[in-house]
Design an enzyme around this catalytic site. Structure first.
Site, mmCIF file in Angstrom:
data_model
loop_
_atom_site.group_PDB
_atom_site.id
_atom_site.type_symbol
_atom_site.label_atom_id
_atom_site.label_comp_id
_atom_site.label_asym_id
_atom_site.label_seq_id
_atom_site.Cartn_x
_atom_site.Cartn_y
_atom_site.Cartn_z
ATOM 1 N N ASP A 199 58.302 -0.921 -3.268
ATOM 2 C CA ASP A 199 58.570 -2.339 -3.001
ATOM 3 C C ASP A 199 60.049 -2.548 -2.661
ATOM 4 O O ASP A 199 60.916 -1.827 -3.158
ATOM 5 C CB ASP A 199 58.196 -3.158 -4.251
ATOM 6 N N GLY B 121 61.443 -5.304 2.627
ATOM 7 C CA GLY B 121 61.777 -6.570 3.296
ATOM 8 C C GLY B 121 63.144 -7.070 2.850
ATOM 9 O O GLY B 121 63.994 -7.444 3.679
ATOM 10 N N TRP C 259 65.558 -5.356 1.531
ATOM 11 C CA TRP C 259 66.577 -4.392 1.966
ATOM 12 C C TRP C 259 67.004 -4.721 3.400
ATOM 13 O O TRP C 259 68.194 -4.716 3.729
ATOM 14 C CB TRP C 259 65.995 -2.982 1.885
ATOM 15 N N ARG D 63 62.069 -7.341 9.024
ATOM 16 C CA ARG D 63 61.356 -6.618 7.975
ATOM 17 C C ARG D 63 60.885 -5.239 8.455
ATOM 18 O O ARG D 63 60.860 -4.280 7.694
ATOM 19 C CB ARG D 63 60.136 -7.436 7.510
ATOM 20 N N ASN E 208 48.113 -6.886 1.379
ATOM 21 C CA ASN E 208 49.119 -6.819 2.455
ATOM 22 C C ASN E 208 48.502 -7.037 3.830
ATOM 23 O O ASN E 208 49.198 -7.411 4.778
ATOM 24 C CB ASN E 208 49.812 -5.434 2.492
ATOM 25 N N ARG F 55 57.743 1.759 -10.047
ATOM 26 C CA ARG F 55 57.793 0.632 -9.114
ATOM 27 C C ARG F 55 59.256 0.336 -8.793
ATOM 28 O O ARG F 55 60.054 0.094 -9.698
ATOM 29 C CB ARG F 55 57.127 -0.624 -9.676
ATOM 30 N N SER G 192 50.261 -4.728 -9.428
ATOM 31 C CA SER G 192 49.767 -5.187 -8.125
ATOM 32 C C SER G 192 48.530 -4.432 -7.626
ATOM 33 O O SER G 192 48.489 -3.988 -6.478
ATOM 34 C CB SER G 192 50.882 -5.117 -7.075
HETATM 35 C C1 FPP Z 1 56.486 -3.512 0.157
HETATM 36 O O1 FPP Z 1 57.790 -3.991 0.420
HETATM 37 C C2 FPP Z 1 56.214 -2.416 1.049
HETATM 38 C C3 FPP Z 1 55.180 -2.386 1.935
HETATM 39 C C4 FPP Z 1 54.199 -3.469 2.077
HETATM 40 C C5 FPP Z 1 54.993 -1.242 2.852
HETATM 41 C C6 FPP Z 1 55.440 0.104 2.346
HETATM 42 C C7 FPP Z 1 55.504 0.977 3.490
HETATM 43 C C8 FPP Z 1 56.412 1.954 3.676
HETATM 44 C C9 FPP Z 1 57.411 2.373 2.670
HETATM 45 C C10 FPP Z 1 56.412 2.695 4.961
HETATM 46 C C11 FPP Z 1 55.590 3.925 4.824
HETATM 47 C C12 FPP Z 1 55.112 4.297 6.130
HETATM 48 C C13 FPP Z 1 54.412 5.386 6.407
HETATM 49 C C14 FPP Z 1 53.922 5.636 7.751
HETATM 50 C C15 FPP Z 1 54.115 6.378 5.414
HETATM 51 P P1 FPP Z 1 57.990 -5.490 0.889
HETATM 52 O O2 FPP Z 1 58.058 -5.504 2.371
HETATM 53 O O3 FPP Z 1 56.951 -6.363 0.285
HETATM 54 O O4 FPP Z 1 59.408 -5.802 0.322
HETATM 55 P P2 FPP Z 1 59.944 -7.202 -0.212
HETATM 56 O O5 FPP Z 1 59.280 -7.418 -1.548
HETATM 57 O O6 FPP Z 1 61.407 -6.971 -0.328
HETATM 58 O O7 FPP Z 1 59.600 -8.248 0.815
#
Ligand code: FPP
Length: 228
Positions: free
Chosen positions: A15, A18, A20, A28, A63, A176, A184
């Protein structure tokens, strides 16, 4: 660190991609791309540490209702990973397993994911499990329905064998990143006795060094599995 203190199976909720990206005034999708790079390094590092299974929560069933452009960005990352990057994984004698419902993904992506499993080395020493369009509740309901269809009365072992993870040992450690304190819908049945480790580090910054901190923390825990 003694071998017995190395978890056989680690699950990770990746997690914070986004946030970052937002900190860097970037979209994102840039965060997910950086997350993918972090994940690739993490898998190599975990294998070197002696971990045998690493499950990465790449896309939850929830998601899938994200904006289409974000999903398209993620699907493009899957396309890239499963045509280019996966080769290095195989060279490292590691294999791919996919858990989740692939039927809701673009057909070419689902096909690539299947191939990723099928082309894996047979005698791999490390398994990278991708949880994609994965949700524990759906997984459990599907398993119950399968048991009902088969007219089976099951014990815990029999039930576990009907989950997507039927051939994968339960996770010993769930990590996490990104500061939230919840699971989650990730491996809810399988993680009944997993140790939990939460960190504020956003996933793209979750380096091998951060993983080592989690392993050190895990090694210091006393696992009693409900016994005294
Ligand atoms: C949650 O962070 C992350 C995801 C929904 C996607 C995770 C995917 C990857 C790490 C890429 C992996 C890719 C491959 C091809 C293996 P968030 O976007 O919800 O973060 P936030 O809470 O800061 O918004």
């Amino acid at each position: 660190m003694e071998d017995k203190n190395i978890p056989l199976h680690v699950g990770i909720i990746m997690d914070g991609n986004g946030r970052w990206a937002k900190k860097r005034l970037m979209p994102r999708s840039f965060g997910h791309k950086s997350g993918m790079n972090a994940m690739i390094e993490l898998a190599e590092h975990a294998q070197k540490c002696g971990v045998k299974y690493l499950t990465v929560y790449t896309l939850s069933t929830e998601n899938l209702s994200r904006p289409q452009d974000e999903l398209d960005g993620l699907f493009n990352l899957f396309r890239k990973y499963f045509t280019v990057n996966v080769k290095k994984l195989y060279e490292n004698n590691a294999r791919v397993r996919i858990i989740g419902d692939l039927s809701a993904l673009p057909a070419d992506v689902a096909e690539l994911l299947k191939k990723g499993e099928d082309n894996s080395p047979a005698d791999a020493e490390f398994t990278l499990v991708f949880a994609i369009n994965y949700g524990s509740r759906t997984e459990i309901v599907n398993a119950v329905n399968r048991a009902v269809e088969q007219g089976k009365k099951l014990d815990e072992k029999g039930f576990a064998s009907l989950l997507y993870t039927g051939d994968i040992p339960d996770p010993d450690l769930i990590i996490r990143t990104g500061g939230e304190l919840r699971l989650s819908n990730f491996l809810m049945y399988q993680s009944a006795y997993a140790e939990l480790y939460f960190t504020d580090v956003l996933f793209p910054d979750f380096s091998g060094k951060e993983f080592d901190k989690a392993l050190k923390d895990y090694a210091a825990r006393e696992r009693r599995f409900g016994k005294v």
